[in-house]
Design a protein around this motif. Structure first.
Motif, PDB file in Angstrom:
ATOM      1  N   ASP A  39       3.413  -3.996  15.457  1.00 46.84           N
ATOM      2  CA  ASP A  39       3.894  -5.283  15.985  1.00 46.84           C
ATOM      3  C   ASP A  39       4.271  -6.225  14.849  1.00 46.84           C
ATOM      4  N   LEU A  40       3.481  -6.225  13.800  1.00 51.57           N
ATOM      5  CA  LEU A  40       3.734  -7.097  12.658  1.00 51.57           C
ATOM      6  C   LEU A  40       5.091  -6.800  12.034  1.00 51.57           C
ATOM      7  N   PHE A  41       5.371  -5.544  11.775  1.00 53.06           N
ATOM      8  CA  PHE A  41       6.630  -5.192  11.119  1.00 53.06           C
ATOM      9  C   PHE A  41       7.819  -5.352  12.063  1.00 53.06           C
ATOM     10  N   GLN A  42       7.620  -5.111  13.347  1.00 54.26           N
ATOM     11  CA  GLN A  42       8.721  -5.321  14.295  1.00 54.26           C
ATOM     12  C   GLN A  42       9.136  -6.782  14.326  1.00 54.26           C
ATOM     13  N   LEU A  43       8.159  -7.689  14.307  1.00 53.38           N
ATOM     14  CA  LEU A  43       8.464  -9.118  14.277  1.00 53.38           C
ATOM     15  C   LEU A  43       9.189  -9.481  12.985  1.00 53.38           C
ATOM     16  N   ALA A  44       8.748  -8.934  11.869  1.00 58.07           N
ATOM     17  CA  ALA A  44       9.378  -9.240  10.580  1.00 58.07           C
ATOM     18  C   ALA A  44      10.829  -8.760  10.548  1.00 58.07           C
ATOM     19  N   ARG A  45      11.101  -7.591  11.109  1.00 54.53           N
ATOM     20  CA  ARG A  45      12.469  -7.074  11.112  1.00 54.53           C
ATOM     21  C   ARG A  45      13.379  -7.914  12.001  1.00 54.53           C
ATOM     22  N   ARG A  46      12.858  -8.376  13.133  1.00 54.24           N
ATOM     23  CA  ARG A  46      13.678  -9.174  14.045  1.00 54.24           C
ATOM     24  C   ARG A  46      14.060 -10.514  13.425  1.00 54.24           C
ATOM     25  N   ASP A  47      13.205 -11.041  12.548  1.00 55.11           N
ATOM     26  CA  ASP A  47      13.446 -12.371  11.998  1.00 55.11           C
ATOM     27  C   ASP A  47      13.784 -12.317  10.507  1.00 55.11           C
ATOM     28  N   ALA A  48      14.261 -11.173  10.023  1.00 54.33           N
ATOM     29  CA  ALA A  48      14.566 -11.032   8.593  1.00 54.33           C
ATOM     30  C   ALA A  48      15.630 -12.050   8.170  1.00 54.33           C
ATOM     31  N   PRO A  49      15.542 -12.557   6.929  1.00 55.02           N
ATOM     32  CA  PRO A  49      14.569 -12.172   5.896  1.00 55.02           C
ATOM     33  C   PRO A  49      13.195 -12.761   6.159  1.00 55.02           C
ATOM     34  N   THR A  50      12.182 -11.931   5.961  1.00 54.63           N
ATOM     35  CA  THR A  50      10.808 -12.317   6.233  1.00 54.63           C
ATOM     36  C   THR A  50       9.909 -11.822   5.110  1.00 54.63           C
ATOM     37  N   VAL A  51       8.972 -12.653   4.715  1.00 57.76           N
ATOM     38  CA  VAL A  51       7.945 -12.269   3.759  1.00 57.76           C
ATOM     39  C   VAL A  51       6.653 -12.023   4.527  1.00 57.76           C
ATOM     40  N   ILE A  52       6.155 -10.804   4.462  1.00 55.20           N
ATOM     41  CA  ILE A  52       4.840 -10.472   5.027  1.00 55.20           C
ATOM     42  C   ILE A  52       3.821 -10.557   3.901  1.00 55.20           C
ATOM     43  N   PHE A  53       2.814 -11.361   4.092  1.00 57.47           N
ATOM     44  CA  PHE A  53       1.768 -11.498   3.075  1.00 57.47           C
ATOM     45  C   PHE A  53       0.487 -10.867   3.598  1.00 57.47           C
ATOM     46  N   LEU A  54       0.077  -9.778   2.969  1.00 58.79           N
ATOM     47  CA  LEU A  54      -1.144  -9.066   3.342  1.00 58.79           C
ATOM     48  C   LEU A  54      -2.267  -9.517   2.415  1.00 58.79           C
ATOM     49  N   ASP A  55      -3.115 -10.376   2.913  1.00 55.44           N
ATOM     50  CA  ASP A  55      -4.222 -10.873   2.100  1.00 55.44           C
ATOM     51  C   ASP A  55      -5.393  -9.899   2.147  1.00 55.44           C
ATOM     52  N   GLU A  56      -6.137  -9.837   1.054  1.00 54.01           N
ATOM     53  CA  GLU A  56      -7.289  -8.926   0.951  1.00 54.01           C
ATOM     54  C   GLU A  56      -6.866  -7.500   1.296  1.00 54.01           C
ATOM     55  N   LEU A  57      -5.885  -7.005   0.571  1.00 53.07           N
ATOM     56  CA  LEU A  57      -5.353  -5.669   0.868  1.00 53.07           C
ATOM     57  C   LEU A  57      -6.413  -4.593   0.729  1.00 53.07           C
ATOM     58  N   ASP A  58      -7.393  -4.794  -0.139  1.00 52.50           N
ATOM     59  CA  ASP A  58      -8.436  -3.778  -0.316  1.00 52.50           C
ATOM     60  C   ASP A  58      -9.242  -3.571   0.964  1.00 52.50           C
ATOM     61  N   ALA A  59      -9.242  -4.568   1.870  1.00 55.26           N
ATOM     62  CA  ALA A  59      -9.944  -4.402   3.145  1.00 55.26           C
ATOM     63  C   ALA A  59      -9.042  -3.736   4.181  1.00 55.26           C
ATOM     64  N   ILE A  60      -7.761  -4.132   4.209  1.00 56.77           N
ATOM     65  CA  ILE A  60      -6.828  -3.555   5.187  1.00 56.77           C
ATOM     66  C   ILE A  60      -6.393  -2.157   4.769  1.00 56.77           C
ATOM     67  N   GLY A  61      -6.133  -1.974   3.479  1.00 57.20           N
ATOM     68  CA  GLY A  61      -5.612  -0.695   2.988  1.00 57.20           C
ATOM     69  C   GLY A  61      -6.540  -0.037   1.992  1.00 57.20           C
ATOM     70  N   GLN A  62      -7.825   0.004   2.330  1.00 52.85           N
ATOM     71  CA  GLN A  62      -8.791   0.592   1.413  1.00 52.85           C
ATOM     72  C   GLN A  62      -8.578   2.097   1.271  1.00 52.85           C
ATOM     73  N   ARG A  63      -9.096   2.631   0.200  1.00 56.39           N
ATOM     74  CA  ARG A  63      -8.975   4.074  -0.039  1.00 56.39           C
ATOM     75  C   ARG A  63      -9.506   4.846   1.172  1.00 56.39           C
ATOM     76  N   ARG A  64      -8.702   5.786   1.635  1.00 55.83           N
ATOM     77  CA  ARG A  64      -9.129   6.543   2.805  1.00 55.83           C
ATOM     78  C   ARG A  64     -10.343   7.406   2.516  1.00 55.83           C
ATOM     79  N   SER A  65     -10.534   7.781   1.253  1.00 52.86           N
ATOM     80  CA  SER A  65     -11.714   8.564   0.898  1.00 52.86           C
ATOM     81  C   SER A  65     -12.998   7.747   0.995  1.00 52.86           C
ATOM     82  N   GLN A  66     -12.863   6.416   0.960  1.00 56.82           N
ATOM     83  CA  GLN A  66     -14.027   5.538   1.070  1.00 56.82           C
ATOM     84  C   GLN A  66     -14.226   4.995   2.473  1.00 56.82           C
ATOM     85  N   ALA A  67     -13.259   5.209   3.359  1.00 63.72           N
ATOM     86  CA  ALA A  67     -13.339   4.660   4.711  1.00 63.72           C
ATOM     87  C   ALA A  67     -14.443   5.366   5.499  1.00 63.72           C
ATOM     88  N   ARG A  68     -15.367   4.586   6.031  1.00 63.60           N
ATOM     89  CA  ARG A  68     -16.478   5.153   6.796  1.00 63.60           C
ATOM     90  C   ARG A  68     -16.130   5.353   8.263  1.00 63.60           C
TER      91      ARG A  68
END
Length: 416
Positions: free
Chosen positions: A220-249
């Motif tokens: 949903d996030l990226f679909q909204l960004a594409r519809r309203d381009a140009p758009t800057v998506i800011f992912l804060d605390e990326l280590d929580a959203i995109g943490q290493r999959r080997s560490q994901a519990r």
């Protein structure tokens, strides 16, 4: 008596014991089924709440001695409380209980048993912001600005050169560094510089307790960004959203990373005009796949503000406060290594000091250098622990070149 409607009404009454309309409806159903004693109990409860309720009194009198009424003799309200009659209930299906009618009767209390899984999108136009801040509002940080200009601004402002050199507007950049050093502010400034929409996303905006919903939120996030381009998506605390999959519990976290990778690659859509900025304090915990070419392949180290930036931060936080004789140059020199958040706290301590003294003396006074020096003395730089952790990662961890800027900086401050 095992009557599904009666049982449903009883549960609804237990959930809303003060709903006299619902309790009166239960009493009526009990009386119609010959359960006079139970009907009397419920009607009496209604009268204890509303002694003037004529319908409850009429029903109580009938339940105490009169036979069950037919449709024509059902007690009607007094003229003062008369309302339009309810529409007739649909006929009960033969050979079974009419669950649809029961849900309608207790719909204001009980939630529906089944709901449509296609709810509202996680992100909509209300999440789009239009920042007016630009990089000119960011004090100092020359190297960061140069890197950002090369990665985003120059290609956008020179479409002919972009076409000549085959430079795409898609891509992402990862900002990392100690906490409180202005990564979010810089991201807003980039969106303002581009004249683009801005969507700030944190872990609470993405993660959902239901299986599969977190991945749906990413799409949903990226679909909204594409519809309203140009758009800057800011992912804060990326280590929580995109943490290493080997560490994901939890397998759900791995699914979020996979969905994020797919959207960054533009598997189903074109990401032209969608700029992804991410920030983290712990880049070593980010899944390496997110930093591969075509994704968040460019990195910028956002260090504690330099002297020029510290002067600008002090000026910003003191601009709306009653101050006198403030020497910004002295303050900037005495706060070397402080983050922007640390400097904001210095200003808070100075304001608090002046406020308390004014309260003691009964005379308001301005904030001066003594208050700010006191604030500096009471504040310790918060970047030290981060730099120590970063030093260990650079010395003993696997470095694929991502932390070259960090290594050079640690050497320059003699921490490596």
């Amino acid at each position: 008596m095992n009557d599904p409607l009666i049982e449903a009404l009883r549960r609804a009454v237990e959930a809303a014991p003060l709903d006299d309309e619902l309790r009166l409806h239960l009493a009526t159903q009990l009386w119609e089924r010959g359960l006079s004693e139970q009907a009397v109990a419920e009607a009496s409860t209604v009268l204890s709440h509303s002694p003037t309720d004529s319908r409850a009194r009429d029903l109580l009198a009938r339940a105490l001695g009169a036979p069950a009424p037919d449709a024509a003799s059902f007690p009607s309200p007094d003229p003062a409380s008369r309302q339009l009659p309810d529409p007739p209930a649909p006929p009960r299906p033969e050979g079974g209980f009419d669950w649809s009618a029961a849900e309608t009767e207790v719909g204001h209390i009980a939630q529906p048993a089944f709901v449509d899984g296609e709810g509202a999108p996680a992100f909509d136009a209300h999440d789009l912001q239009r920042p007016t801040t630009t990089l000119a509002d960011v004090g100092g940080m020359t190297q960061v600005k140069e890197r950002l200009n090369a990665a985003f601004l120059a290609p956008l402002k020179n479409p002919e050169l972009r076409a000549l050199y085959g430079k795409s507007l898609r891509g992402g950049l990862l900002m990392y560094g100690p906490p409180g050093c202005g990564k979010t502010f810089i991201a807003r400034a980039i969106a303002g510089e581009l004249g683009a929409s801005f969507i700030s996303v944190g872990i609470s905006d993405i993660l959902d307790r239901y299986l599969g919903e977190s991945e749906h939120n990413v799409r949903d996030l990226f679909q909204l960004a594409r519809r309203d381009a140009p758009t800057v998506i800011f992912l804060d605390e990326l280590d929580a959203i995109g943490q290493r999959r080997s560490q994901a519990r939890h397998s759900g976290m791995r699914g979020v990373v996979v969905a994020l990778l797919e959207e960054l690659d533009g598997v189903a859509s074109d990401n032209e005009g969608v700029f992804v900025l991410a920030a983290t304090n712990q880049p070593w915990d980010v899944d390496p796949a997110l930093r591969r070419p075509g994704r968040l392949d460019r990195t910028v180290l956002v260090l504690p503000p330099d002297e020029e930036a510290r002067r600008a931060i002090f000026r910003h936080h003191l601009a709306r406060r009653p101050v006198e004789g403030v020497d910004l140059a002295e303050l900037a020199r005495s706060t070397d290594g402080y983050s922007g958040a640390d400097i904001a706290y210095v200003c808070e301590v100075a304001s608090e000091n002046a406020l308390l003294e004014s309260a003691r003396t009964g005379t308001a006074r301005l904030i001066g250098m003594d208050d700010l020096r006191h604030g500096v003395a009471q504040t310790t730089s918060s970047t030290g622990p981060w730099l120590e952790a970063a030093r260990n990662v650079v010395r003993f961890g696997d470095d694929d070149g991502t932390f070259t800027q960090l290594r050079d900086y640690l050497k320059s401050v003699r921490r490596l």
